[in-house]
Write a protein that holds these residues in place. Sequence first.
Motif, PDB file in Angstrom:
ATOM      1  N   GLU A 126      11.802  96.428  35.023  1.00  0.00           N
ATOM      2  CA  GLU A 126      10.933  95.269  35.112  1.00  0.00           C
ATOM      3  C   GLU A 126      10.143  95.985  36.557  1.00  0.00           C
ATOM      4  O   GLU A 126       8.910  96.162  37.127  1.00  0.00           O
ATOM      5  CB  GLU A 126      10.621  94.072  35.491  1.00  0.00           C
ATOM      6  CG  GLU A 126       9.818  93.096  35.972  1.00  0.00           C
ATOM      7  CD  GLU A 126      10.312  91.287  35.875  1.00  0.00           C
ATOM      8  OE1 GLU A 126      10.373  91.432  36.564  1.00  0.00           O
ATOM      9  OE2 GLU A 126      11.456  91.234  35.102  1.00  0.00           O
ATOM     10  N   ILE A 127      11.036  96.502  37.322  1.00  0.00           N
ATOM     11  CA  ILE A 127      10.536  97.660  39.121  1.00  0.00           C
ATOM     12  C   ILE A 127       9.417  98.958  38.419  1.00  0.00           C
ATOM     13  O   ILE A 127       8.966  99.005  38.878  1.00  0.00           O
ATOM     14  CB  ILE A 127      11.905  97.572  39.638  1.00  0.00           C
ATOM     15  CG1 ILE A 127      12.410  96.461  39.957  1.00  0.00           C
ATOM     16  CG2 ILE A 127      11.846  98.451  40.707  1.00  0.00           C
ATOM     17  CD1 ILE A 127      13.346  95.938  41.153  1.00  0.00           C
ATOM     18  N   ARG A 128      10.559  99.624  37.006  1.00  0.00           N
ATOM     19  CA  ARG A 128       9.910 100.201  37.074  1.00  0.00           C
ATOM     20  C   ARG A 128       8.239 100.212  36.685  1.00  0.00           C
ATOM     21  O   ARG A 128       7.745 101.151  36.516  1.00  0.00           O
ATOM     22  CB  ARG A 128      10.763 101.328  35.811  1.00  0.00           C
ATOM     23  CG  ARG A 128      11.408 102.385  36.533  1.00  0.00           C
ATOM     24  CD  ARG A 128      12.502 102.632  35.786  1.00  0.00           C
ATOM     25  NE  ARG A 128      13.343 102.540  34.487  1.00  0.00           N
ATOM     26  CZ  ARG A 128      14.206 102.128  35.370  1.00  0.00           C
ATOM     27  NH1 ARG A 128      14.936 102.299  36.082  1.00  0.00           N
ATOM     28  NH2 ARG A 128      15.193 101.734  33.676  1.00  0.00           N
ATOM     29  N   THR A 129       7.958  99.208  35.602  1.00  0.00           N
ATOM     30  CA  THR A 129       6.710  98.981  34.841  1.00  0.00           C
ATOM     31  C   THR A 129       5.881  98.833  36.234  1.00  0.00           C
ATOM     32  O   THR A 129       4.816  99.051  35.957  1.00  0.00           O
ATOM     33  CB  THR A 129       7.627  98.597  33.918  1.00  0.00           C
ATOM     34  OG1 THR A 129       7.898  98.133  32.832  1.00  0.00           O
ATOM     35  CG2 THR A 129       6.161  97.865  33.411  1.00  0.00           C
ATOM     36  N   THR A 130       6.466  97.693  37.011  1.00  0.00           N
ATOM     37  CA  THR A 130       5.249  97.407  37.864  1.00  0.00           C
ATOM     38  C   THR A 130       4.876  98.331  38.983  1.00  0.00           C
ATOM     39  O   THR A 130       3.246  98.549  39.144  1.00  0.00           O
ATOM     40  CB  THR A 130       6.337  96.399  38.831  1.00  0.00           C
ATOM     41  OG1 THR A 130       6.949  94.928  37.978  1.00  0.00           O
ATOM     42  CG2 THR A 130       5.084  95.786  39.907  1.00  0.00           C
TER      43      THR A 130
END
Length: 151
Positions: A126-130
């Motif tokens: 989720e951090i990478r996607t954001t």
Amino acid sequence: MPDETDETALLIADVLEAAGALRRLGERTAGAEGLTQARWQVLSAVSEHPLTAPQAARRLGVSRQNVQRVANDLVSLRLATYEANPDHRGSPLLTLTPSGREALARVTDRAAEQHRTLFAAVPDEEIRTTRASLRRLLTELDREEGVEGTR
């Protein structure tokens, strides 16, 4: 159900709110080590190699005058020093002193611990996607401003 414009406006509001909260956290983090966030940012900007105040200002996206004031503070606190600039006699290079490197390491370590705690509940994917979404947005903002290839 909100339309696309509403979602965009809400995203912008969320990003600005997050930026404000992160600035406040940064100020508390720096303060715990006897720094201000501005001093921390300038120390970080010149930590890899010495920069002039205008170069550091461009890197940080702030005014040269603000960086110059902070740089002078860092020099008076003996966290940084000015070196002769072989490329421009009137614009010295700001470099960290050993005390400045120690102060930067302490505040960076403190921040890393806070970030681990803060993001513990957010999955890495989720951090990478954001982050990828924000980088695309920043690229578009650069394009809008006529600043190509800075991201």
